[in-house]
Design a protein around this motif. Structure first.
Motif, short mmCIF file in Angstrom:
data_model
loop_
_atom_site.label_atom_id
_atom_site.label_comp_id
_atom_site.label_asym_id
_atom_site.label_seq_id
_atom_site.Cartn_x
_atom_site.Cartn_y
_atom_site.Cartn_z
N GLN A 53 0.83 -1.20 0.00
CA GLN A 53 0.00 0.00 0.00
C GLN A 53 0.88 1.26 0.00
OE1 GLN A 53 -3.33 -0.33 -0.25
NE2 GLN A 53 -2.92 -2.53 -0.33
N PRO A 54 0.37 2.36 -0.57
CA PRO A 54 1.14 3.61 -0.55
C PRO A 54 1.37 4.10 0.88
CG PRO A 54 -0.78 3.79 -1.99
CD PRO A 54 -0.88 2.48 -1.28
N CYS A 55 2.55 4.67 1.11
CA CYS A 55 2.91 5.23 2.40
C CYS A 55 2.98 6.75 2.23
CB CYS A 55 4.25 4.67 2.87
SG CYS A 55 4.80 5.36 4.43
N ASN A 56 2.39 7.48 3.14
CA ASN A 56 2.33 8.93 3.02
C ASN A 56 3.33 9.66 3.90
OD1 ASN A 56 0.24 8.98 1.06
ND2 ASN A 56 -1.19 8.40 2.67
N CYS A 57 4.36 8.96 4.38
CA CYS A 57 5.38 9.65 5.16
C CYS A 57 6.26 10.48 4.21
CB CYS A 57 6.23 8.66 5.96
SG CYS A 57 7.45 7.75 5.01
N LEU A 58 7.04 11.39 4.76
CA LEU A 58 7.89 12.26 3.94
C LEU A 58 8.92 11.48 3.13
CD1 LEU A 58 8.49 15.19 6.45
CD2 LEU A 58 6.96 15.16 4.47
N GLU A 59 9.44 10.42 3.72
CA GLU A 59 10.47 9.63 3.04
C GLU A 59 9.92 8.87 1.83
OE1 GLU A 59 13.41 5.91 4.11
OE2 GLU A 59 12.89 7.28 5.73
N CYS A 60 8.72 8.31 1.96
CA CYS A 60 8.14 7.49 0.88
C CYS A 60 7.37 8.31 -0.15
CB CYS A 60 7.24 6.41 1.46
SG CYS A 60 8.13 5.22 2.48
N GLY A 61 6.74 9.39 0.28
CA GLY A 61 6.03 10.27 -0.63
C GLY A 61 4.91 9.63 -1.43
N GLY A 62 4.19 8.72 -0.83
CA GLY A 62 3.06 8.09 -1.51
C GLY A 62 3.41 6.78 -2.20
N ASN A 63 4.68 6.43 -2.27
CA ASN A 63 5.10 5.15 -2.84
C ASN A 63 5.01 4.06 -1.78
OD1 ASN A 63 5.87 6.17 -5.43
ND2 ASN A 63 7.68 7.05 -4.46
N PRO A 64 4.94 2.78 -2.20
CA PRO A 64 4.97 1.72 -1.19
C PRO A 64 6.26 1.79 -0.37
CG PRO A 64 4.32 0.84 -3.32
CD PRO A 64 4.77 2.26 -3.55
N CYS A 65 6.14 1.58 0.91
CA CYS A 65 7.29 1.64 1.81
C CYS A 65 8.09 0.34 1.71
CB CYS A 65 6.80 1.83 3.25
SG CYS A 65 8.13 2.09 4.43
N ASN A 66 9.40 0.44 1.75
CA ASN A 66 10.23 -0.76 1.70
C ASN A 66 10.70 -1.18 3.10
OD1 ASN A 66 12.12 1.18 2.23
ND2 ASN A 66 13.46 0.69 0.51
N LYS A 67 10.08 -0.63 4.13
CA LYS A 67 10.41 -0.98 5.51
C LYS A 67 9.15 -1.44 6.22
CE LYS A 67 14.00 2.47 5.73
NZ LYS A 67 14.08 3.89 5.87
N ILE A 68 9.33 -2.33 7.14
CA ILE A 68 8.23 -2.79 7.98
C ILE A 68 8.47 -2.23 9.37
CG2 ILE A 68 7.13 -4.80 9.00
CD1 ILE A 68 8.10 -6.34 6.50
N TRP A 69 7.57 -1.36 9.81
CA TRP A 69 7.65 -0.77 11.15
C TRP A 69 6.58 -1.41 12.01
CZ3 TRP A 69 11.30 2.73 12.64
CH2 TRP A 69 12.01 3.37 11.63
N CYS A 70 6.98 -1.91 13.15
CA CYS A 70 6.03 -2.52 14.08
C CYS A 70 6.44 -2.08 15.49
CB CYS A 70 6.08 -4.04 13.95
SG CYS A 70 4.93 -4.91 15.01
N ALA A 71 5.52 -1.52 16.21
CA ALA A 71 5.84 -1.04 17.55
C ALA A 71 4.79 -1.51 18.54
CB ALA A 71 5.91 0.48 17.56
#
Length: 118
Positions: A53-71
């Protein structure tokens, strides 16, 4: 220590004498072992399943994220997983859930022998 599920990417182990009684599952990928609960496994699976899914953080800018964040309150996990390893991680988590749920279902519906038949 008992293996719950394993594939070419990693394994999950059940630890009866885990340091934290709520986190009896150890997820092992590459050379890293992470103690988790069944709820943590479920949460991580929802994140892994949504990685396309698209990621809307500044680093990804709407592209799919290549990191998995789990907290969670105990740990923050950040994994950089792509391609085949991502599908293997998803398989590892789904396989673990399947085995854990299968054991619970079998225990719930286990037919107990009649005392007369013993």
């Amino acid at each position: 220590m008992e293996t719950i599920y394993e594939n070419d990417y990693g394994a999950t182990l059940l630890l009866e004498d885990a340091p934290n009684p709520n986190c009896k599952i150890q997820l092992v990928v590459d050379s890293i072992g992470i103690f988790m609960s069944e709820r943590d496994i479920e949460h991580l699976l929802t994140i892994v399943a949504g990685t396309g899914q698209p990621c809307n953080c500044l680093e990804c800018g709407g592209n799919p994220c290549n990191k998995i964040w789990c907290a969670n309150p105990s740990i923050d996990i950040c994994l950089k997983v792509e391609g085949k390893k991502l599908s293997l991680l998803e398989d590892l988590l789904k396989g673990t859930q399947f085995i854990l749920n299968m054991d619970a279902t079998l225990a719930k519906y286990r037919v107990k022998p009649n005392k007369r038949d013993s």
